[in-house]
Design an enzyme around this catalytic site. Sequence first.
Site, PDB file in Angstrom:
ATOM      1  N   TYR A 286     -65.610  41.504  -2.259  1.00  0.00           N
ATOM      2  CA  TYR A 286     -66.462  42.419  -3.039  1.00  0.00           C
ATOM      3  C   TYR A 286     -67.939  42.010  -2.987  1.00  0.00           C
ATOM      4  O   TYR A 286     -68.812  42.819  -2.708  1.00  0.00           O
ATOM      5  CB  TYR A 286     -65.990  42.459  -4.498  1.00  0.00           C
ATOM      6  CG  TYR A 286     -66.682  43.522  -5.324  1.00  0.00           C
ATOM      7  CD1 TYR A 286     -66.104  44.789  -5.483  1.00  0.00           C
ATOM      8  CD2 TYR A 286     -67.903  43.278  -5.928  1.00  0.00           C
ATOM      9  CE1 TYR A 286     -66.733  45.775  -6.232  1.00  0.00           C
ATOM     10  CE2 TYR A 286     -68.548  44.266  -6.673  1.00  0.00           C
ATOM     11  CZ  TYR A 286     -67.955  45.514  -6.827  1.00  0.00           C
ATOM     12  OH  TYR A 286     -68.584  46.488  -7.550  1.00  0.00           O
TER      13      TYR A 286
ATOM     14  N   ASP B 154     -82.717  69.079   6.632  1.00  0.00           N
ATOM     15  CA  ASP B 154     -82.297  69.857   5.450  1.00  0.00           C
ATOM     16  C   ASP B 154     -81.897  68.998   4.240  1.00  0.00           C
ATOM     17  O   ASP B 154     -82.238  69.331   3.113  1.00  0.00           O
ATOM     18  CB  ASP B 154     -81.235  70.915   5.785  1.00  0.00           C
ATOM     19  CG  ASP B 154     -79.965  70.337   6.374  1.00  0.00           C
ATOM     20  OD1 ASP B 154     -79.948  69.134   6.675  1.00  0.00           O
ATOM     21  OD2 ASP B 154     -78.988  71.087   6.543  1.00  0.00           O
TER      22      ASP B 154
ATOM     23  N   HIS C 167     -76.629  77.130   3.509  1.00  0.00           N
ATOM     24  CA  HIS C 167     -75.883  77.380   4.741  1.00  0.00           C
ATOM     25  C   HIS C 167     -74.518  76.698   4.778  1.00  0.00           C
ATOM     26  O   HIS C 167     -73.610  77.158   5.451  1.00  0.00           O
ATOM     27  CB  HIS C 167     -76.711  76.941   5.958  1.00  0.00           C
ATOM     28  CG  HIS C 167     -77.183  75.524   5.876  1.00  0.00           C
ATOM     29  ND1 HIS C 167     -78.174  75.128   5.022  1.00  0.00           N
ATOM     30  CD2 HIS C 167     -76.771  74.404   6.523  1.00  0.00           C
ATOM     31  CE1 HIS C 167     -78.369  73.831   5.156  1.00  0.00           C
ATOM     32  NE2 HIS C 167     -77.527  73.357   6.052  1.00  0.00           N
TER      33      HIS C 167
END
Length: 467
Positions: free
Chosen positions: A73, A126, A450
């Site tokens: 971890y 985008d 989109h």
Amino acid sequence: MRKRPPAEPYRIKSVEPIKLLVPEERLYRLRQANYNVFKLDGSDIYLDLLTDSGTGAMSARQWAALMLGDETYAGARSFRNFEKTVKEIFGKRFLLPCHQGRSAENMVFSTVLKKGQYVLNNTHFDTTRGNTLHKGGIPVDLPCPEADSEESIPFKGNMDVVKLEAFIREHTPEQIAMVIMTITNNSVGGQPVSMSNIHEVSRICRYYRIPFFFDCARFAENAFFIKRDEPGYQNKSIAEITTEMFACCDGAMMSAKKDGLANIGGFIILDDEELFGKLTEMLILIEGFPTYGGLAGRDLEVLSVGLKEVMDYDYLDFRIDQVKYFGEKIKEAGIPIVEPTGGHAVFCDAGQLLPHIPPEQFPGQSLTAAFYVEGGVRVVEIGSLMFGGVDPNTGEKMTARRELVRMALPRRVFTNSHLDYIAATAERIVARKESLRGFEITREPVFLRHFTCDLKALNSESVMVDG
Ligand code: F0G
């Protein structure tokens, strides 16, 4: 003598079957998806050119490295390996791993952006635009004047430095959160940015004390173009060019799903210790502990190998040459393309191919639908459907600069015969281009419409296939 086609500097060790559905089935699937190709199932697609992101093939070395993943971890050995590789290549002081590029954007913009501040970019991709808007920022694109030119000139991805400086002078430095250079410039056709442009932008940002970041998903492809096309760089290695590029910026956001040659992964690198501290808090909140950041140890191992492999000259030479080969074939088939071809995709100019379909009826979507119905090929619209609509902050209407369709090539996945098949599909579409009609949106979300919007064919007969 016949010109030799680009040939892979690797051979195939493992294969995955793909299947072409019959034409009627393809038409049915597309209608079921409300004409949005993002809603198609992968198994309904023969050749998927939707993206080069996370779709590449791993090398034998990467598969082997996967087994070495240390899943501790905190303080995993895999992270230390990854950190060493990233520092060697990019030379920044601090590294934050994360699961992909947009989570890097989310963390950076959540931390540095104040409401109403501008983010300047050669051209926002985008998700970068979406994340800026989502945090109350105002994205401004400053592509160079040549970006829209029909001429085939190198480095069309550059930023307009005259406009950049004028914009900074018209505002106070406090109004500008940061300047970002997207390398390569995805939204203007995967076009590269020159080293001299990077130096100029860096000089301006340093003078006005504005943070300068890279959005560097395709840094190695960009470095290859600099080596090939920019005077003075022919004798420099990809590694040397990369070092010079990254010495110019204060930090970078990376989607390692592209030039990390991995199926998942991303990171932020930077020199500013205070910002690193704030980003670390954000990282723990939304991604994970700083030595894994939303990734498994094995992903970090895969990335350590991928980041080195992507800088191999022979690999890059083939990669860029294959994109060029594909572009030439598509052009021969009669579809105008953005030239020169860029690093990761061929961009078809649907606006020019289909002048009878106005931008508000999405000519790019019409061509996209035709590629699927005609050949089982998935491509993506990069025009008014992606960049149009209403700005969620200002309520203003947004427009696309061009009506393009992107055919992205996953790394190390398709052979030239696949590309020849797509070119033959293109030829069949061109033969009936007058019959293609536009689309209208019937349902859309506020951000990044989109991906999830529904569409309706203005004349469903036009989406038919000849067989
Ligand atoms: N920046 C650029 C320049 C990109 O092209 C992308 C992703 C991102 C950031 C976001 O990275 O997907 O890892 O969250 N581009 C993909 C594409 C999706 O298809 O061009 P991500």
